[in-house]
Design a protein around this motif. Structure first.
Motif, PDB file in Angstrom:
ATOM      1  N   HIS A  44       0.827  -1.206   0.000  1.00  0.00           N
ATOM      2  CA  HIS A  44       0.000   0.000   0.000  1.00  0.00           C
ATOM      3  C   HIS A  44       0.862   1.256   0.000  1.00  0.00           C
ATOM      4  CE1 HIS A  44      -3.722  -2.142   1.940  1.00  0.00           C
ATOM      5  NE2 HIS A  44      -3.444  -2.583   0.716  1.00  0.00           N
ATOM      6  N   ARG A  45       1.859   1.276   0.873  1.00  0.00           N
ATOM      7  CA  ARG A  45       2.724   2.454   0.982  1.00  0.00           C
ATOM      8  C   ARG A  45       3.466   2.703  -0.323  1.00  0.00           C
ATOM      9  NH1 ARG A  45       5.616   1.208   5.613  1.00  0.00           N
ATOM     10  NH2 ARG A  45       7.123   0.046   4.362  1.00  0.00           N
ATOM     11  N   ASP A 111     -17.767  -4.772   0.063  1.00  0.00           N
ATOM     12  CA  ASP A 111     -17.520  -3.345  -0.166  1.00  0.00           C
ATOM     13  C   ASP A 111     -16.151  -3.142  -0.795  1.00  0.00           C
ATOM     14  OD1 ASP A 111     -18.216  -0.426   0.356  1.00  0.00           O
ATOM     15  OD2 ASP A 111     -16.330  -0.599   1.455  1.00  0.00           O
ATOM     16  N   TRP A 112     -15.145  -3.901  -0.317  1.00  0.00           N
ATOM     17  CA  TRP A 112     -13.809  -3.821  -0.905  1.00  0.00           C
ATOM     18  C   TRP A 112     -13.845  -4.221  -2.369  1.00  0.00           C
ATOM     19  CZ3 TRP A 112     -11.033  -7.564  -3.355  1.00  0.00           C
ATOM     20  CH2 TRP A 112      -9.717  -7.241  -3.687  1.00  0.00           C
ATOM     21  N   THR A 160      -7.124   2.012  -0.008  1.00  0.00           N
ATOM     22  CA  THR A 160      -6.223   1.388   0.965  1.00  0.00           C
ATOM     23  C   THR A 160      -6.464   1.914   2.371  1.00  0.00           C
ATOM     24  OG1 THR A 160      -4.474   2.994   0.423  1.00  0.00           O
ATOM     25  CG2 THR A 160      -4.438   0.879  -0.741  1.00  0.00           C
ATOM     26  N   ALA A 161      -6.849   3.196   2.494  1.00  0.00           N
ATOM     27  CA  ALA A 161      -7.155   3.726   3.824  1.00  0.00           C
ATOM     28  C   ALA A 161      -8.352   3.001   4.427  1.00  0.00           C
ATOM     29  CB  ALA A 161      -7.439   5.228   3.737  1.00  0.00           C
ATOM     30  N   GLU A 162      -9.389   2.775   3.619  1.00  0.00           N
ATOM     31  CA  GLU A 162     -10.567   2.059   4.114  1.00  0.00           C
ATOM     32  C   GLU A 162     -10.232   0.600   4.403  1.00  0.00           C
ATOM     33  OE1 GLU A 162     -14.517   1.401   5.293  1.00  0.00           O
ATOM     34  OE2 GLU A 162     -13.281   3.208   5.076  1.00  0.00           O
ATOM     35  N   THR A 166     -10.793  -1.174   8.045  1.00  0.00           N
ATOM     36  CA  THR A 166     -11.849  -2.164   8.295  1.00  0.00           C
ATOM     37  C   THR A 166     -11.402  -3.609   8.172  1.00  0.00           C
ATOM     38  OG1 THR A 166     -12.562  -2.091   5.974  1.00  0.00           O
ATOM     39  CG2 THR A 166     -13.633  -0.562   7.504  1.00  0.00           C
ATOM     40  N   LEU A 167     -10.542  -3.921   7.220  1.00  0.00           N
ATOM     41  CA  LEU A 167     -10.211  -5.319   6.947  1.00  0.00           C
ATOM     42  C   LEU A 167      -8.937  -5.791   7.636  1.00  0.00           C
ATOM     43  CD1 LEU A 167     -11.184  -5.681   3.185  1.00  0.00           C
ATOM     44  CD2 LEU A 167     -12.282  -6.760   5.146  1.00  0.00           C
TER      45      LEU A 167
END
Length: 249
Positions: A44-45, A111-112, A160-162, A166-167
């Motif tokens: 992600h980063r 949702d993802w 990626t923030a979400e 959540t996951l």
């Protein structure tokens, strides 16, 4: 790097487990979850930084300079392949394993999937804009490519923030070691040897000392040796060529 320095295994860097779980029994889910979390956050980063930077670089790239255009669109292609591969690993292996362990995660995973489908379409849009810029070589084509990269960067930032909100917390303590071993073993992106070392450098660039050590420990010995002997130097050269400045670390 010579053709034989790193065999094109297709591996994306996968960190080994963190020191705080290094002594955990093999059956403890937390050990596997720690490695999965590290893999997610490293990728992600890397993608957030490089997509945002690519949009900026394309915004002020000179017109009609084919070598520069090729460098930027080639980097976009690599990032797109890594991102699509990352989503495929999540879609086909990681989240199904999470849902088996935590059935209540089904809604968050769905949702993802919706967010991911939109992001994958933006990857394809950026690839189309890249081809058009390569052919036309004009300012409008360059602006369209920069805008496509910016839209993709915005989507990846939000997605990626979400996902991390959540996951990823649901993975802690739930992912079975054999599930992560199977997932990591299938995580192949068909990268060439030079591409492996470039992605490794991108992953290492913003990592802390502990993360850097875990990333390198998680790689085959041949790749670690290639990085030490020539990869780091060639990565610096590639970054200077791409950005006009050396890596941040």
């Amino acid at each position: 790097m010579t053709a034989t320095a790193v065999r094109p295994t297709g591996l994306v860097p996968v960190p080994r487990r963190a020191p705080d779980v290094a002594a955990a029994p093999a059956t403890r889910p937390g050990a596997a979850a720690s490695r999965a979390l590290a893999y997610q956050r490293v990728l992600h980063r890397l993608l957030r930084r490089e997509l945002r930077l690519l949009a900026e670089l394309a915004g002020w790239a000179p017109s009609g300079e084919h070598r520069r255009t090729a460098a930027l669109t080639g980097h976009a292609d690599l990032l797109g392949r890594v991102l699509l591969h990352h989503h495929a690993v999540e879609r086909e292996a990681l989240w199904p394993a999470l849902v088996r362990a935590v059935p209540d995660a089904t809604g968050a995973v769905e949702d993802w999937r919706a967010r991911c489908d939109r992001t994958d379409q933006l990857v394809r849009d950026a690839a189309t804009a890249a081809r058009q810029w390569q052919v036309a070589g004009s300012d409008p084509a360059r602006w369209a490519f920069a805008a496509a990269c910016r839209a993709l960067a915005d989507a990846v930032d939000a997605q990626t923030a979400e996902e991390e909100r959540t996951l990823l917390p649901l993975l802690a303590g739930t992912l079975a070691p054999e599930d992560w071993a199977a997932i990591a073993g299938s995580a192949r992106c068909r990268l060439s040897g030079p591409e492996q070392l470039l992605v490794l450098g991108l992953a290492l660039e913003d990592s802390c000392a502990d993360d850097r050590a875990r990333l390198l420990e998680g790689l085959p010995r041949s790749v670690r040796t290639a990085w030490r002997l020539s990869g780091a130097r060639r990565y610096r050269t590639a970054v200077v060529r791409l950005r006009g400045a050396p890596p941040s670390t």
